[in-house]
Scaffold this motif. Sequence first.
Motif, PDB file in Angstrom:
ATOM      1  N   GLY A 108       0.828  -1.154   0.039  1.00  0.00           N
ATOM      2  CA  GLY A 108      -0.063   0.022   0.104  1.00  0.00           C
ATOM      3  C   GLY A 108       0.621   1.336  -0.106  1.00  0.00           C
ATOM      4  N   PRO A 109       0.169   2.486  -0.281  1.00  0.00           N
ATOM      5  CA  PRO A 109       0.883   3.613  -0.336  1.00  0.00           C
ATOM      6  C   PRO A 109       1.185   3.980   1.278  1.00  0.00           C
ATOM      7  CG  PRO A 109      -1.450   3.879  -0.700  1.00  0.00           C
ATOM      8  CD  PRO A 109      -1.311   2.610  -0.721  1.00  0.00           C
ATOM      9  N   SER A 110       2.407   4.723   1.512  1.00  0.00           N
ATOM     10  CA  SER A 110       2.782   5.075   2.800  1.00  0.00           C
ATOM     11  C   SER A 110       2.953   6.707   2.662  1.00  0.00           C
ATOM     12  CB  SER A 110       3.741   4.140   3.439  1.00  0.00           C
ATOM     13  OG  SER A 110       4.999   4.590   3.062  1.00  0.00           O
ATOM     14  N   GLY A 111       3.487   6.957   3.735  1.00  0.00           N
ATOM     15  CA  GLY A 111       3.847   8.378   3.853  1.00  0.00           C
ATOM     16  C   GLY A 111       5.079   8.859   3.007  1.00  0.00           C
ATOM     17  N   PHE A 112       6.010   7.619   2.783  1.00  0.00           N
ATOM     18  CA  PHE A 112       7.254   7.647   2.213  1.00  0.00           C
ATOM     19  C   PHE A 112       7.389   7.162   0.913  1.00  0.00           C
ATOM     20  CE2 PHE A 112       7.474   7.001   6.909  1.00  0.00           C
ATOM     21  CZ  PHE A 112       8.362   8.354   7.259  1.00  0.00           C
ATOM     22  N   GLY A 113       6.238   6.684   0.421  1.00  0.00           N
ATOM     23  CA  GLY A 113       6.173   6.184  -1.066  1.00  0.00           C
ATOM     24  C   GLY A 113       5.460   4.702  -0.812  1.00  0.00           C
ATOM     25  N   ASP A 114       5.593   3.911  -1.841  1.00  0.00           N
ATOM     26  CA  ASP A 114       4.544   2.797  -1.862  1.00  0.00           C
ATOM     27  C   ASP A 114       5.368   1.425  -1.436  1.00  0.00           C
ATOM     28  OD1 ASP A 114       2.521   3.842  -3.175  1.00  0.00           O
ATOM     29  OD2 ASP A 114       2.769   2.669  -5.093  1.00  0.00           O
ATOM     30  N   LEU A 115       4.893   0.738  -0.373  1.00  0.00           N
ATOM     31  CA  LEU A 115       5.564   0.022   0.449  1.00  0.00           C
ATOM     32  C   LEU A 115       5.180  -1.458   0.061  1.00  0.00           C
ATOM     33  CD1 LEU A 115       6.957  -0.710   3.001  1.00  0.00           C
ATOM     34  CD2 LEU A 115       4.625  -0.976   4.193  1.00  0.00           C
ATOM     35  N   TYR A 116       6.350  -2.196  -0.109  1.00  0.00           N
ATOM     36  CA  TYR A 116       6.371  -3.648  -0.578  1.00  0.00           C
ATOM     37  C   TYR A 116       7.038  -4.602   0.175  1.00  0.00           C
ATOM     38  CZ  TYR A 116       5.207  -1.949  -5.360  1.00  0.00           C
ATOM     39  OH  TYR A 116       4.591  -1.251  -6.106  1.00  0.00           O
ATOM     40  N   VAL A 117       6.592  -5.616   0.708  1.00  0.00           N
ATOM     41  CA  VAL A 117       6.778  -6.613   1.462  1.00  0.00           C
ATOM     42  C   VAL A 117       7.219  -8.209   0.546  1.00  0.00           C
ATOM     43  CG1 VAL A 117       4.660  -7.373   2.182  1.00  0.00           C
ATOM     44  CG2 VAL A 117       6.520  -7.724   3.856  1.00  0.00           C
ATOM     45  N   ARG A 118       8.171  -8.743   1.296  1.00  0.00           N
ATOM     46  CA  ARG A 118       8.343 -10.238   0.778  1.00  0.00           C
ATOM     47  C   ARG A 118       8.551 -11.175   1.905  1.00  0.00           C
ATOM     48  NH1 ARG A 118      13.514 -13.026  -1.004  1.00  0.00           N
ATOM     49  NH2 ARG A 118      14.501 -11.347   0.209  1.00  0.00           N
ATOM     50  N   ASP A 119       8.041 -12.413   1.610  1.00  0.00           N
ATOM     51  CA  ASP A 119       8.243 -13.557   2.797  1.00  0.00           C
ATOM     52  C   ASP A 119       9.572 -14.179   2.178  1.00  0.00           C
ATOM     53  OD1 ASP A 119       8.471 -16.015   3.785  1.00  0.00           O
ATOM     54  OD2 ASP A 119       6.184 -16.313   3.763  1.00  0.00           O
ATOM     55  N   SER A 120      10.677 -13.723   2.949  1.00  0.00           N
ATOM     56  CA  SER A 120      11.822 -14.351   2.412  1.00  0.00           C
ATOM     57  C   SER A 120      12.056 -15.874   2.456  1.00  0.00           C
ATOM     58  CB  SER A 120      13.079 -13.652   3.150  1.00  0.00           C
ATOM     59  OG  SER A 120      13.115 -13.993   4.560  1.00  0.00           O
ATOM     60  N   SER A 121      11.041 -16.414   2.999  1.00  0.00           N
ATOM     61  CA  SER A 121      11.503 -18.188   3.099  1.00  0.00           C
ATOM     62  C   SER A 121      10.738 -18.818   1.967  1.00  0.00           C
ATOM     63  CB  SER A 121      10.554 -18.308   4.322  1.00  0.00           C
ATOM     64  OG  SER A 121       9.110 -18.322   4.472  1.00  0.00           O
TER      65      SER A 121
END
Length: 171
Positions: free
Chosen positions: A91-104
Amino acid sequence: MGSIYIKESDGATFTYRVLDAKNTTNDFLTQLNAQGAEGFLYIGPSFGDMYAKSSIGNTKYDYRVIATPASNADRLTQANAQGQEGYKFSGPSGFGDLYVRDSSQSSKFEWKANPEVRTQSELLTQANAEGTAGYVYWFSIGSSLGQSDAKEFYFKPNACTGPLCRSTSPL
């Protein structure tokens, strides 16, 4: 519209943390990745920055913050490019668009954006049609962010298990 709640059926319990909100992109990203390394998934801003960790599994998360695109068409392109690297648009955050990855995992995410709907009935019709094709409803992004090209965003998880595969609440 209302709120959507999810109860895990696998017997998981959850631990939550709320940390002081950060004021810079670098500090925010540092906090995200430190919490992700401990298995905490960023939930969003709530009395600070809120995180949750499941009692099941040993998942670790990596985060990226990327400049907010000028349009939802550009956001869709960005989300698909990041999705091929295993990062899910959070989603969008106050700092830019946020991305997440499950490293497993070696998950991939495919995104699509449909025209914005105006009624609950239209949303259910659209979401059910996309659901039959394996797409998960994520969120409507549009005029509330000052964009004129409002869209309903959907994603399709591939080679994915766990919370990132479901429609978790955007920020």
